[in-house]
Design an enzyme around this catalytic site. Structure first.
Site, PDB file in Angstrom:
ATOM      1  N   HIS A   1       0.814  -1.222   0.000  1.00 44.91           N
ATOM      2  CA  HIS A   1       0.000   0.000   0.000  1.00 44.91           C
ATOM      3  C   HIS A   1       0.853   1.280   0.000  1.00 44.91           C
ATOM      4  O   HIS A   1       0.301   2.379  -0.139  1.00 44.91           O
ATOM      5  CB  HIS A   1      -0.925   0.034   1.220  1.00 44.91           C
ATOM      6  CG  HIS A   1      -1.970  -1.025   1.226  1.00 44.91           C
ATOM      7  ND1 HIS A   1      -2.827  -1.230   0.162  1.00 44.91           N
ATOM      8  CD2 HIS A   1      -2.296  -1.951   2.169  1.00 44.91           C
ATOM      9  CE1 HIS A   1      -3.640  -2.236   0.450  1.00 44.91           C
ATOM     10  NE2 HIS A   1      -3.333  -2.700   1.653  1.00 44.91           N
TER      11      HIS A   1
ATOM     12  N   ASP B   1      -5.184 -12.515   3.670  1.00 45.59           N
ATOM     13  CA  ASP B   1      -6.404 -11.979   4.256  1.00 45.59           C
ATOM     14  C   ASP B   1      -7.651 -12.214   3.411  1.00 45.59           C
ATOM     15  O   ASP B   1      -8.741 -11.766   3.775  1.00 45.59           O
ATOM     16  CB  ASP B   1      -6.262 -10.496   4.601  1.00 45.59           C
ATOM     17  CG  ASP B   1      -5.477  -9.707   3.572  1.00 45.59           C
ATOM     18  OD1 ASP B   1      -5.151 -10.257   2.503  1.00 45.59           O
ATOM     19  OD2 ASP B   1      -5.175  -8.527   3.839  1.00 45.59           O
TER      20      ASP B   1
ATOM     21  N   ASP C   1      -3.412 -10.490  -2.259  1.00 48.39           N
ATOM     22  CA  ASP C   1      -3.946  -9.931  -1.018  1.00 48.39           C
ATOM     23  C   ASP C   1      -5.392  -9.492  -1.242  1.00 48.39           C
ATOM     24  O   ASP C   1      -5.757  -9.068  -2.342  1.00 48.39           O
ATOM     25  CB  ASP C   1      -3.091  -8.729  -0.605  1.00 48.39           C
ATOM     26  CG  ASP C   1      -3.378  -8.230   0.798  1.00 48.39           C
ATOM     27  OD1 ASP C   1      -2.589  -8.519   1.701  1.00 48.39           O
ATOM     28  OD2 ASP C   1      -4.391  -7.510   0.981  1.00 48.39           O
TER      29      ASP C   1
ATOM     30  N   HIS D   1      -6.836  -6.881  -0.180  1.00 44.66           N
ATOM     31  CA  HIS D   1      -6.891  -5.442  -0.439  1.00 44.66           C
ATOM     32  C   HIS D   1      -6.046  -5.110  -1.659  1.00 44.66           C
ATOM     33  O   HIS D   1      -4.959  -5.676  -1.841  1.00 44.66           O
ATOM     34  CB  HIS D   1      -6.367  -4.656   0.769  1.00 44.66           C
ATOM     35  CG  HIS D   1      -7.127  -4.907   2.032  1.00 44.66           C
ATOM     36  ND1 HIS D   1      -6.716  -5.849   2.961  1.00 44.66           N
ATOM     37  CD2 HIS D   1      -8.258  -4.356   2.521  1.00 44.66           C
ATOM     38  CE1 HIS D   1      -7.574  -5.859   3.972  1.00 44.66           C
ATOM     39  NE2 HIS D   1      -8.512  -4.972   3.733  1.00 44.66           N
TER      40      HIS D   1
END
Length: 308
Positions: A122, A243, A159, A161
């Protein structure tokens, strides 16, 4: 050949407030899960200034260094905190992933997993966010291109996200292909199919909340894997976030451990076809400790299987 596990005790020194999902226990549980595996265990080195500067300008590096508190924790944004050991931990997360590239490309090991924190995908060019300070996967991709002279590097991010930081850092890099699957809608709100990179070098695969392994497998089989094979990467870097697991508290996908096994095995097969089996994987998210541990262990076991 062996599979390398690259980690360092400094990863435990990125300390967040009590109750924060990006906690020291993530790395503790993961390392306990893989403790019995026959891996080549290597201490992660720190990223060099040159490596960081391929993705982040000096003023950003200085900003992060200056934000590190002498004690306690300091909040950078709504989600991202730093503590006295955070800068060194982030340096070793980025440096360890570059070290994995060095080891794999030299033929010292067949493949590698970098088990460090904080995560990196990120972190944008000049913006820390989502628990991330430096863009480890993108830095490693640039390292492979610039230091090792590769022509084509693929980054695959599963992931839950979207890896907005990796996308930002590689947006204008024609020699890198980013393939990213993520739940949508979900924070950080990026990752639409229309985001295609400056050289049509980004492929985003949004997945709806509540979807599971069947939906993910179909998207990868029909879209991602043909694109990867057409690109013919000389190295695959995996942003391995766990996740998307059904028990994760921060998202609503329904992947099982077997889904992480499947996607890892398929990526290793593509690497075998195009890149001499060369895969570097680096830890991103995963916030249910049991789900993270089981999924990461299975991921590493597939890397070991592919490296024999």
């Amino acid at each position: 050949m062996a599979t390398a596990l690259i980690t360092h005790a400094d990863g435990m020194n990125y300390v967040t407030p009590d109750g924060h999902p990006e906690q020291v226990a993530r790395l503790e549980h993961l390392l306990h899960a893989v403790a019995g595996l026959d891996l080549r265990r290597v201490g992660a080195r720190e990223a060099t200034q040159e490596e960081l500067l391929r993705c982040h300008p000096q003023r950003y590096i200085d900003l992060i260094r200056a934000a590190i508190p002498g004690s306690g924790q300091h909040q950078l944004d709504a989600d991202t905190w730093v503590s006295p050991g955070s800068f060194e931990a982030a340096l070793r997360a980025a440096g360890g992933t570059c070290q994995a590239v060095d080891m794999v490309l030299s033929g010292e090991v067949a493949n590698a997993f970098c088990a460090m924190r904080p995560p990196g995908h990120h972190a944008e060019t000049e913006k820390p966010m989502g628990f991330c300070l430096f863009g480890s996967a993108a830095i490693a991709a640039k390292h492979a291109l610039e230091a090792h002279g590769l022509s084509r590097v693929a980054v695959v991010d599963f992931d839950v996200h979207h890896g907005n930081g990796t996308q930002d850092l590689l947006w204008d890099e024609a020699r890198a292909l980013l393939v990213s699957s993520q739940q949508m809608p979900l924070w950080p709100g990026t990752g639409t199919p229309e985001e295609r990179g400056g050289h049509d070098n980004v492929m985003n695969l949004p997945l709806p909340p509540g979807s599971g392994g069947a939906e993910m497998r179909a998207r990868y089989l029909n879209e991602a894997f043909p694109r990867l094979r057409a690109f013919s990467p000389e190295l695959i870097i995996v942003s391995a976030g766990f996740d998307a697991h059904k028990d994760d508290p921060l998202a609503q996908l329904e992947w099982e451990v077997e889904d992480f096994v499947w996607i890892t095995r398929e990526l290793c097969a593509i690497a075998s076809e195009a890149a001499g089996g060369r895969v570097v994987s680096t830890l991103e998210g995963g916030y249910d400790l049991a789900g993270l541990s089981a999924s990461a262990k299975a991921h590493v076991e597939v890397l070991m299987e592919a490296g024999t």
